[in-house]
Motif scaffolding. Structure first.
Motif, PDB file in Angstrom:
ATOM      1  N   ARG A   1      -0.214   4.151   0.789  1.00 36.18           N
ATOM      2  CA  ARG A   1      -0.745   4.966   1.881  1.00 36.18           C
ATOM      3  C   ARG A   1      -1.242   6.340   1.415  1.00 36.18           C
ATOM      4  O   ARG A   1      -1.397   7.251   2.206  1.00 36.18           O
ATOM      5  CB  ARG A   1       0.263   5.086   3.017  1.00 36.18           C
ATOM      6  CG  ARG A   1       0.633   3.725   3.580  1.00 36.18           C
ATOM      7  CD  ARG A   1       1.503   3.740   4.807  1.00 36.18           C
ATOM      8  NE  ARG A   1       1.194   4.719   5.813  1.00 36.18           N
ATOM      9  CZ  ARG A   1       0.233   4.629   6.751  1.00 36.18           C
ATOM     10  NH1 ARG A   1      -0.532   3.556   6.782  1.00 36.18           N
ATOM     11  NH2 ARG A   1       0.055   5.584   7.639  1.00 36.18           N
ATOM     12  N   TYR A   2      -1.524   6.469   0.134  1.00 37.68           N
ATOM     13  CA  TYR A   2      -2.060   7.721  -0.388  1.00 37.68           C
ATOM     14  C   TYR A   2      -3.368   8.087   0.313  1.00 37.68           C
ATOM     15  O   TYR A   2      -3.662   9.256   0.527  1.00 37.68           O
ATOM     16  CB  TYR A   2      -2.269   7.605  -1.908  1.00 37.68           C
ATOM     17  CG  TYR A   2      -2.864   8.841  -2.536  1.00 37.68           C
ATOM     18  CD1 TYR A   2      -2.140  10.034  -2.595  1.00 37.68           C
ATOM     19  CD2 TYR A   2      -4.145   8.822  -3.054  1.00 37.68           C
ATOM     20  CE1 TYR A   2      -2.680  11.177  -3.161  1.00 37.68           C
ATOM     21  CE2 TYR A   2      -4.699   9.964  -3.623  1.00 37.68           C
ATOM     22  CZ  TYR A   2      -3.970  11.131  -3.672  1.00 37.68           C
ATOM     23  OH  TYR A   2      -4.514  12.264  -4.221  1.00 37.68           O
ATOM     24  N   TYR A   3      -4.128   7.078   0.708  1.00 33.93           N
ATOM     25  CA  TYR A   3      -5.407   7.314   1.359  1.00 33.93           C
ATOM     26  C   TYR A   3      -5.258   8.063   2.693  1.00 33.93           C
ATOM     27  O   TYR A   3      -6.225   8.622   3.209  1.00 33.93           O
ATOM     28  CB  TYR A   3      -6.176   6.004   1.577  1.00 33.93           C
ATOM     29  CG  TYR A   3      -5.613   5.147   2.685  1.00 33.93           C
ATOM     30  CD1 TYR A   3      -6.137   5.205   3.974  1.00 33.93           C
ATOM     31  CD2 TYR A   3      -4.558   4.280   2.452  1.00 33.93           C
ATOM     32  CE1 TYR A   3      -5.620   4.418   5.000  1.00 33.93           C
ATOM     33  CE2 TYR A   3      -4.037   3.496   3.464  1.00 33.93           C
ATOM     34  CZ  TYR A   3      -4.572   3.574   4.739  1.00 33.93           C
ATOM     35  OH  TYR A   3      -4.062   2.801   5.742  1.00 33.93           O
ATOM     36  N   THR A   4      -4.059   8.107   3.266  1.00 27.82           N
ATOM     37  CA  THR A   4      -3.855   8.783   4.546  1.00 27.82           C
ATOM     38  C   THR A   4      -3.678  10.293   4.401  1.00 27.82           C
ATOM     39  O   THR A   4      -3.696  11.001   5.404  1.00 27.82           O
ATOM     40  CB  THR A   4      -2.633   8.204   5.295  1.00 27.82           C
ATOM     41  OG1 THR A   4      -1.443   8.474   4.542  1.00 27.82           O
ATOM     42  CG2 THR A   4      -2.771   6.702   5.513  1.00 27.82           C
TER      43      THR A   4
ATOM     44  N   CYS B   1      -5.255  -0.702  -4.691  1.00 26.69           N
ATOM     45  CA  CYS B   1      -4.854  -0.770  -3.285  1.00 26.69           C
ATOM     46  C   CYS B   1      -5.102  -2.168  -2.720  1.00 26.69           C
ATOM     47  O   CYS B   1      -6.167  -2.758  -2.927  1.00 26.69           O
ATOM     48  CB  CYS B   1      -5.629   0.269  -2.468  1.00 26.69           C
ATOM     49  SG  CYS B   1      -5.123   0.321  -0.735  1.00 26.69           S
TER      50      CYS B   1
ATOM     51  N   CYS C   1       0.845  -1.199   0.000  1.00 27.94           N
ATOM     52  CA  CYS C   1       0.000   0.000   0.000  1.00 27.94           C
ATOM     53  C   CYS C   1       0.876   1.243   0.000  1.00 27.94           C
ATOM     54  O   CYS C   1       1.806   1.359   0.807  1.00 27.94           O
ATOM     55  CB  CYS C   1      -0.893  -0.012   1.240  1.00 27.94           C
ATOM     56  SG  CYS C   1      -1.936   1.452   1.381  1.00 27.94           S
TER      57      CYS C   1
ATOM     58  N   GLY D   1      -6.500  12.429  -0.053  1.00 29.27           N
ATOM     59  CA  GLY D   1      -6.202  11.116  -0.630  1.00 29.27           C
ATOM     60  C   GLY D   1      -7.374  10.156  -0.579  1.00 29.27           C
ATOM     61  O   GLY D   1      -8.401  10.407   0.056  1.00 29.27           O
ATOM     62  N   ALA D   2      -7.206   9.059  -1.266  1.00 28.44           N
ATOM     63  CA  ALA D   2      -8.193   7.983  -1.306  1.00 28.44           C
ATOM     64  C   ALA D   2      -7.436   6.695  -1.596  1.00 28.44           C
ATOM     65  O   ALA D   2      -6.272   6.723  -1.996  1.00 28.44           O
ATOM     66  CB  ALA D   2      -9.221   8.257  -2.391  1.00 28.44           C
ATOM     67  N   LYS D   3      -8.101   5.579  -1.409  1.00 27.38           N
ATOM     68  CA  LYS D   3      -7.486   4.302  -1.766  1.00 27.38           C
ATOM     69  C   LYS D   3      -7.387   4.209  -3.282  1.00 27.38           C
ATOM     70  O   LYS D   3      -8.338   4.513  -4.005  1.00 27.38           O
ATOM     71  CB  LYS D   3      -8.317   3.127  -1.247  1.00 27.38           C
ATOM     72  CG  LYS D   3      -8.262   2.978   0.251  1.00 27.38           C
ATOM     73  CD  LYS D   3      -9.107   1.793   0.686  1.00 27.38           C
ATOM     74  CE  LYS D   3      -9.177   1.732   2.198  1.00 27.38           C
ATOM     75  NZ  LYS D   3     -10.183   0.764   2.645  1.00 27.38           N
ATOM     76  N   CYS D   4      -6.232   3.808  -3.757  1.00 28.05           N
ATOM     77  CA  CYS D   4      -6.020   3.609  -5.197  1.00 28.05           C
ATOM     78  C   CYS D   4      -6.889   2.445  -5.674  1.00 28.05           C
ATOM     79  O   CYS D   4      -7.260   1.575  -4.888  1.00 28.05           O
ATOM     80  CB  CYS D   4      -4.561   3.270  -5.482  1.00 28.05           C
ATOM     81  SG  CYS D   4      -3.367   4.441  -4.811  1.00 28.05           S
TER      82      CYS D   4
ATOM     83  N   ARG E   1      -8.219  -2.754  -0.680  1.00 25.64           N
ATOM     84  CA  ARG E   1      -9.497  -2.848  -1.379  1.00 25.64           C
ATOM     85  C   ARG E   1      -9.791  -4.326  -1.669  1.00 25.64           C
ATOM     86  O   ARG E   1      -8.911  -5.045  -2.137  1.00 25.64           O
ATOM     87  CB  ARG E   1      -9.379  -2.067  -2.686  1.00 25.64           C
ATOM     88  CG  ARG E   1     -10.664  -1.629  -3.303  1.00 25.64           C
ATOM     89  CD  ARG E   1     -10.399  -0.827  -4.567  1.00 25.64           C
ATOM     90  NE  ARG E   1     -10.034   0.561  -4.342  1.00 25.64           N
ATOM     91  CZ  ARG E   1     -10.881   1.501  -3.949  1.00 25.64           C
ATOM     92  NH1 ARG E   1     -12.121   1.213  -3.697  1.00 25.64           N
ATOM     93  NH2 ARG E   1     -10.471   2.741  -3.805  1.00 25.64           N
TER      94      ARG E   1
END
Length: 155
Positions: A112-115, A125, A110, A119-122, A128
């Motif tokens: 960690r862009y979602y953090t 990811c 991961c 950001g969001a989960k790729c 997911r």
């Protein structure tokens, strides 16, 4: 082979092994330093490096028109028994849509862009669920091939 700085290897497998070992030697001090300065451990970084390498092999295969060979070489590159990049998660998945198939690199780590605040989960990811990932990829393929068919009818 006659060049003073040339490294001569016996075959493609030996060349791949030389490249992998050289890349790992190059990345090791960087990964160690990042691990000391952040909360991102060395193992997680090696998995991200494997993901990037696998994706690059797939991209090269797309450009050269030989994705099957690129996938085999990519997996051999990152799954070497003594490699710090070796992980069970990184793989290739092929999905079909409307008679077309496309291969994607399933990530093992991961980013960690979602953090990040925005950001969001790729799509790819590892956090997911695979079914959700595949649904998103098929939506991408539907959009891609729909716009291609529109372009063709406009010709």
């Amino acid at each position: 082979a006659g060049h003073a700085e040339a490294i001569v290897v016996s075959d493609a497998a030996a060349l791949r092994e030389w490249l992998r070992a050289s890349l790992e030697a190059h990345l090791t001090p960087l990964i160690e330093r990042i691990a000391l300065m952040t909360r991102l451990g060395a193992r997680a970084q090696w998995v991200l490096a494997a993901d990037a390498c696998a994706a690059l092999f797939l991209r090269a295969g797309d450009m050269l028109g030989d994705t099957a060979r690129a996938q085999a070489q990519g997996m051999a590159f990152i799954k070497a028994p003594d490699s710090p990049m070796r992980n069970p998660g990184t793989a290739y998945i092929t999905l079909e849509y409307a008679g077309q198939s496309e291969t994607f690199c399933a990530r093992g780590g991961c980013c960690r862009y979602y953090t990040l605040p925005a950001g969001a989960k790729c799509t790819m990811c590892v956090l997911r669920p695979p079914a959700e990932r595949d649904e998103r990829l098929r939506a991408y393929l539907a959009h891609k091939y729909a716009s291609l068919s529109v372009s063709r009818t406009e010709l």
